[in-house]
Motif scaffolding. Structure first.
Motif, short mmCIF file in Angstrom:
data_model
loop_
_atom_site.label_atom_id
_atom_site.label_comp_id
_atom_site.label_asym_id
_atom_site.label_seq_id
_atom_site.Cartn_x
_atom_site.Cartn_y
_atom_site.Cartn_z
N ARG A 213 0.86 -1.18 0.00
CA ARG A 213 0.00 0.00 0.00
C ARG A 213 0.90 1.23 0.00
NH1 ARG A 213 -3.93 -1.25 4.99
NH2 ARG A 213 -2.03 -2.27 5.75
N ASP A 216 0.22 8.44 0.55
CA ASP A 216 0.62 9.84 0.57
C ASP A 216 0.17 10.39 1.93
OD1 ASP A 216 0.68 12.65 0.44
OD2 ASP A 216 0.45 12.64 -1.74
N ILE A 219 -2.14 13.91 1.87
CA ILE A 219 -3.54 13.94 1.43
C ILE A 219 -4.29 12.65 1.75
CG2 ILE A 219 -2.98 15.56 -0.41
CD1 ILE A 219 -3.15 13.26 -2.40
N ASP A 221 -4.05 9.73 0.26
CA ASP A 221 -4.30 8.87 -0.89
C ASP A 221 -3.53 7.56 -0.74
OD1 ASP A 221 -5.30 8.36 -3.60
OD2 ASP A 221 -3.20 8.52 -4.20
N VAL A 222 -4.17 6.44 -1.12
CA VAL A 222 -3.55 5.13 -1.01
C VAL A 222 -3.68 4.38 -2.33
CG1 VAL A 222 -3.53 2.91 0.21
CG2 VAL A 222 -4.14 5.01 1.44
N GLN A 223 -2.57 3.83 -2.81
CA GLN A 223 -2.57 2.98 -3.99
C GLN A 223 -2.15 1.57 -3.56
OE1 GLN A 223 0.15 5.88 -6.00
NE2 GLN A 223 -1.11 5.48 -7.79
N ARG A 260 0.14 3.64 -11.87
CA ARG A 260 -1.04 4.25 -12.48
C ARG A 260 -2.01 3.21 -13.02
NH1 ARG A 260 2.67 7.95 -16.23
NH2 ARG A 260 3.60 5.86 -16.34
#
Length: 371
Positions: A213, A216, A219, A221-223, A260
């Motif tokens: 995981r 950021d 902010i 945000d999790v990818q 992405r």
């Protein structure tokens, strides 16, 4: 028995061969003279020490079981090492600004301390009734990130952030990772910062495959990278995550995942140890060993382009990978890579670690880096 991260990452064959060496190296340097740092004055803070601060963590074994761990630390420009005895469940992280974060658990509570290596002192920065499995210093030095599990059940409690100065209580940044049968139970959790310090990769590994995981912290945000063909993390730069493929030892495929869209590019089908660095134009690159022996080095862009051979590593030394594989780390500047005996930082000075500047090939001894 709880295994050290680097010891488990070495793979079954290497781990078996290394066991005797682990016992010997971890007790080198008169074990009775272990160091207890004095308390640092003032509030905890990250220093401005030059690059070169380092640490190495070794399990101390008794009849094949880990009974404690021994941490060796050293400041830049000093060939001497200070040795600390830690509980069996312990870890180290950093260095950042000449400081090393140390976590240890005595079975009742976890404690975090921050060692200023050059000043030879330490701050007690946190205690928790939960088990802090691993933790990391934020690159700006303002906060700590820690991954916790429940002491009784070992249930995942997620990722937490606390200010270094203790001005506010810790807050949870990520929930427990969702169970996934493709990966099995989580055995290892590692925290790795991106090369620019803007994102934190939280890696949860099963027996061989890992999920990551990418958070950021600003902010929120999790990818998520959840590919059962991806193994342990090498590093993150920009929109690319570089990791070893799934295998139980090295050599192993080296892959680059585009955050992405999740597509993976194979950078090398049989890579040894690997690290991220920067080329002459400042672009992130991967430097890796070719094959298991580590005698040949290669540099390649994170997209798989611009691959070229590098000069072999210094005699009797191999590329030092990240802490999960090498059991240690040194604070070095961007564009430099580190070599040590058997890919580790030595503590006896017999074979001194060497730095190489990737853009031009310059080399310098680690203990001379600040002179």
């Amino acid at each position: 028995m709880v295994e050290s991260r680097w010891f488990r990452r070495a793979g079954p064959a290497v781990a078996a061969l290394a066991a005797v060496g682990v016992i010997a190296s971890s007790t080198l340097g008169a074990p009775a003279r272990t160091w207890v740092p004095e308390a640092c004055s003032g509030a905890p803070r990250i220093g401005s020490a030059p690059t070169g601060t380092w640490y190495r963590l070794d399990p101390v074994l008794d009849t094949g079981f880990r009974v404690s761990q021994r941490l060796a630390v050293g400041p830049a420009g000093d060939r001497g090492a200070r040795l600390l005895d830690l509980d069996g469940e312990s870890f180290a992280a950093g260095p950042v600004g000449g400081t090393i974060l140390v976590g240890t658990d005595d079975g009742r509570r976890s404690r975090l301390s921050l060692i200023d290596v050059a000043r030879a002192c330490a701050w007690a920065v946190a205690e928790s009734l939960d088990v802090i499995r691993t933790a990391s210093i934020a690159p700006d030095g303002a906060s700590l990130f820690e991954y916790r599990v429940d002491r009784r059940t070992r249930a995942d409690l997620g990722l937490w952030q606390r200010p270094l100065d203790g001005s506010t209580p810790p807050s949870r940044m990520l929930p427990p990772i969702v169970a996934d049968a493709r990966f099995g139970p989580t055995w290892l959790t590692d925290l790795v910062w991106s090369d620019d310090g803007r994102a934190l990769a939280v890696q949860s590994c099963g027996e061989v495959a890992c999920r990551v995981r990418v958070l950021d912290p600003v902010i929120g945000d999790v990818q998520l990278v959840s590919d059962p063909d991806v193994g342990d993390l090498v590093g993150i730069a920009g929109d690319r995550l570089v990791a070893h493929g799934v295998c139980r030892g090295l050599p192993c495929p080296l892959v680059s995942v585009d955050l992405r869209d999740g597509t993976a590019t194979v950078l090398e089908r049989a890579a040894g140890q690997a690290v991220l660095s920067r080329d002459a134009d400042g672009r992130p690159v991967v430097v890796h060993e070719v094959g298991a022996a580590g005698r040949t080095l290669r540099i390649v862009g994170l997209d798989g382009h611009h691959a070229q051979a590098l000069d072999t590593g210094p005699d009797a030394r191999r590329l030092v990978a990240g802490p999960a594989r090498s059991g240690g780390a040194a604070e070095i500047a961007p564009g430099w890579i580190l070599f040590g005996p058997d890919g580790r930082l030595p503590i006896d000075g017999a074979i001194r670690p060497v730095l190489r500047h990737v853009p031009d090939g310059r080399t310098v001894l680690l203990d001379e880096v600040s002179r």
